[in-house]
Design a protein around this motif. Structure first.
Motif, mmCIF file in Angstrom:
data_model
loop_
_atom_site.group_PDB
_atom_site.id
_atom_site.type_symbol
_atom_site.label_atom_id
_atom_site.label_comp_id
_atom_site.label_asym_id
_atom_site.label_seq_id
_atom_site.Cartn_x
_atom_site.Cartn_y
_atom_site.Cartn_z
ATOM 1 N N PHE A 43 -18.711 23.231 18.173
ATOM 2 C CA PHE A 43 -18.595 24.691 18.284
ATOM 3 C C PHE A 43 -17.222 25.169 18.753
ATOM 4 N N GLY A 44 -16.369 24.254 19.165
ATOM 5 C CA GLY A 44 -15.020 24.626 19.590
ATOM 6 C C GLY A 44 -14.922 25.058 21.034
ATOM 7 N N HIS A 45 -16.044 25.414 21.666
ATOM 8 C CA HIS A 45 -16.062 25.834 23.065
ATOM 9 C C HIS A 45 -17.506 25.818 23.554
ATOM 10 N N TYR A 46 -17.682 25.964 24.869
ATOM 11 C CA TYR A 46 -19.019 26.146 25.435
ATOM 12 C C TYR A 46 -18.924 27.199 26.522
ATOM 13 N N CYS A 85 -22.983 40.521 25.491
ATOM 14 C CA CYS A 85 -24.323 39.970 25.685
ATOM 15 C C CYS A 85 -24.874 39.399 24.387
ATOM 16 N N ARG A 86 -24.663 40.108 23.274
ATOM 17 C CA ARG A 86 -25.139 39.603 21.982
ATOM 18 C C ARG A 86 -24.470 38.272 21.627
ATOM 19 N N LYS A 87 -23.163 38.186 21.849
ATOM 20 C CA LYS A 87 -22.448 36.953 21.544
ATOM 21 C C LYS A 87 -22.927 35.804 22.433
ATOM 22 N N THR A 88 -23.198 36.103 23.691
ATOM 23 C CA THR A 88 -23.650 35.060 24.611
ATOM 24 C C THR A 88 -25.015 34.521 24.207
ATOM 25 N N ILE A 89 -25.917 35.400 23.809
ATOM 26 C CA ILE A 89 -27.242 34.945 23.382
ATOM 27 C C ILE A 89 -27.137 34.086 22.122
ATOM 28 N N ASP A 90 -26.317 34.497 21.179
ATOM 29 C CA ASP A 90 -26.141 33.684 19.969
ATOM 30 C C ASP A 90 -25.541 32.318 20.301
ATOM 31 N N HIS A 91 -24.608 32.294 21.226
ATOM 32 C CA HIS A 91 -24.007 31.021 21.637
ATOM 33 C C HIS A 91 -25.042 30.132 22.315
ATOM 34 N N ARG A 92 -25.862 30.739 23.172
ATOM 35 C CA ARG A 92 -26.907 29.952 23.823
ATOM 36 C C ARG A 92 -27.866 29.410 22.784
ATOM 37 N N GLY A 93 -28.225 30.244 21.826
ATOM 38 C CA GLY A 93 -29.165 29.801 20.805
ATOM 39 C C GLY A 93 -28.634 28.683 19.938
ATOM 40 N N GLU A 94 -27.401 28.824 19.443
ATOM 41 C CA GLU A 94 -26.880 27.819 18.512
ATOM 42 C C GLU A 94 -26.561 26.507 19.219
ATOM 43 N N THR A 95 -26.053 26.555 20.435
ATOM 44 C CA THR A 95 -25.720 25.304 21.129
ATOM 45 C C THR A 95 -26.981 24.555 21.568
#
Length: 537
Positions: A149-152, A173-183
């Motif tokens: 993902f390039g970052h966490y 907040c939307r970006k954080t939730i998507d990041h949590r979901g995909e990782t």
């Protein structure tokens, strides 16, 4: 040995007060399917319904008197120290599985930092101070996520150091939730597990901010629905033999008023302020000014370099505000904790052992008479004695009195630096221009669906009941040290068989520590986030 599997999908702060109206409007379709096909109902949190105690009680199935984590921070001689995973004194679900050589993947569960050396993967929650390789267990997971993902990022959606930019905050907040979901979905698909757990923390942060704001519930509902969309992707990735549990650590609702508890104790004659010296006058004013005017990045660098000094000054400020020789009781914590200044318990204790019960009862009786100045209605449902709520080797760390506010709609601060008022209508956080309009409620959310779960069942459960129930689903016999019970009523006729091995008992001090001791700089980084949500002063 049974190889049953359980997936726990945590939505921090989720409440049916948001979920049910959202479902009626055609949202949260994945959760609705689980509710229709499985068991669901309110999940009673801990008293208080506060993040550290609630999530740790869930993970261990025990009360805080056994596991030892009561709040975000504790008073320790001349320091106010933050609690973290090192302070947990009871084994968690993943600890028991490790003992039986079964793998777990645990992602973003609060108060799992430093990461425990479990059989499997542990990525801690928001209290992790930085995104560094040694925060992950095993450390190779960090390399994998970075490559993929390039970052966490952790769920650091705290409105800290922010101008009032609602659109910008919602996008973060939307970006954080998507990041949590995909990782986390990547971990679910690529690492072995019998127990998988992920927590989405952003809904809690959003509700603190938006609950009473104009169009706030629409913003909250959008965040819930986004979590539900990720739930749907999880359900697609698992087989039908996996039991799915949806849960929250507490519910949510509006803050009606702020109660300045030390101001009330002073008015009732239980507490006396010290005459403030120059240090007590300068430190609060300087802190508020710097939090307002300095950019977040600069404030972090200063706080990190001066963390030890800053902690000692804050402790001196705490102690220096009181005339201990004339103080019988004082407060500390966000949800209504009162400590009796007893001899032998505190360095300057004045309450004799034979006076202790009488002082407790006096405080209780007068608190039960406290009324909202606008409505004239009582604001306290009950005042608990420590021994009524907690039992175990760590129970002595608990407050002497625990104030259960009416519907938990009243939020507590000490108040000695705010004047003499007992009530206030608004809560603003010094480190942010965002208002603080929502707070925790006692009833969270529980939903379970799986091959052994009775469909279409409504029930009520306690958060401490989930660990023994999950262990039984995994085929492990819960030990007698757990305070929660197995929710046998949710099981269909084909109840999972359990092994004869019982789960283990209390842990030795520091037994769950994986990383080294928490540095003062790391602790200060976490303090900054907690202040932005009003969790510590």
């Amino acid at each position: 040995m049974s190889q049953n599997k359980v997936l726990v999908f945590g939505i921090d702060g989720a409440t049916f007060d948001i979920i049910r109206p959202a479902i009626e409007r055609g949202k949260m379709t994945n959760l609705k399917k689980l509710m229709d096909a499985g068991a669901s109902g309110p999940l009673q949190s801990t008293i208080h319904p506060i993040t550290p105690m609630a999530w740790t009680s869930f993970a261990t199935g025990t009360n805080a008197g056994k596991h030892g984590i009561f709040d975000f921070a504790r008073i320790d001689n001349d320091r106010i120290l933050l609690n973290n995973g090192c302070d947990r004194r009871m084994p968690a679900i993943w600890t028991h599985l490790t003992e039986q050589q079964r793998p777990s993947v645990v992602v973003n569960v609060p108060f799992t930092y430093p990461p425990e050396q479990i059989n499997g993967v542990m990525v801690p929650g928001f209290e992790a101070p930085y995104v560094t390789r040694d925060v992950f267990h095993p450390e190779s997971v960090y390399d994998d996520l970075l490559k993929e993902f390039g970052h966490y990022e952790f769920d650091w959606t705290f409105p800290i150091g922010r101008k009032l930019d609602v659109a910008g905050y919602r996008e973060q907040c939307r970006k954080t939730i998507d990041h949590r979901g995909e990782t986390s979905l990547h971990l679910l698909k690529n690492y072995p597990w019998d127990f998988f757990m992920v927590v989405f923390s952003t809904p809690d942060h959003v509700q603190h901010v938006f609950w009473k704001m104009e169009d706030g519930h629409a913003a909250i509902e959008d965040i819930y629905d986004q979590c539900d969309q990720w739930l749907g992707r999880y359900l697609e990735a698992i087989d039908d033999d996996t039991t799915v549990v949806i849960m929250s650590d507490h519910g949510f609702g509006a803050i009606e008023k702020i109660v300045y508890l030390d101001n009330w104790l002073e008015q009732e004659g239980f507490l006396k302020r010290a005459q403030p010296g120059m240090k007590q006058k300068v430190i609060p004013a300087l802190k508020r000014t710097l939090q307002r005017i300095l950019p977040t990045s600069l404030r972090k660098r200063i706080s990190g370099r001066l963390a030890g000094l800053k902690g000692r000054l804050e402790a001196q400020q705490f102690g220096g505000t009181l005339d201990w020789a004339n103080t019988k009781a004082f407060s500390y914590g966000m949800y209504g904790n009162i400590y009796i200044n007893a001899k032998g318990a505190w360095p300057h204790g004045i309450v004799e052992p034979d006076q202790y019960d009488a002082v407790c009862q006096q405080v209780i009786d007068r608190l039960m008479e406290l009324k909202d100045p606008d409505t004239g209605q009582p604001v306290v449902d009950k005042v608990h004695r420590r021994q009524d709520l907690y039992s175990g080797e760590q129970a002595g760390q608990a407050p002497d009195l625990v104030v259960q506010w009416k519907d938990y709609a009243y939020y507590t601060k000490r108040g000695l630096d705010t004047g003499t008022d007992i009530f206030a209508d608004d809560l603003m956080i010094d480190a942010s221009e965002f208002p603080h309009t929502g707070t925790h409620r006692l009833d969270g959310v529980f939903v379970a669906k799986g091959p052994n779960i009775r469909p279409g069942m409504d029930l009520s459960a306690r958060i401490i009941d989930l660990a023994p129930t999950i262990l039984k689903l995994l085929g492990i016999h819960p030990g007698a040290q757990m305070d929660g019970r197995v929710l046998d009523e949710i099981f269909a006729s084909d109840v999972p068989e359990t092994t004869s091995t019982e789960t283990s008992g209390p842990l030795a001090t520091g037994a769950v520590k994986q990383a080294g001791a928490i540095s003062e700089e790391e602790e200060e980084a976490v303090r900054e986030r907690l202040r932005s949500l009003g969790y510590i002063e």
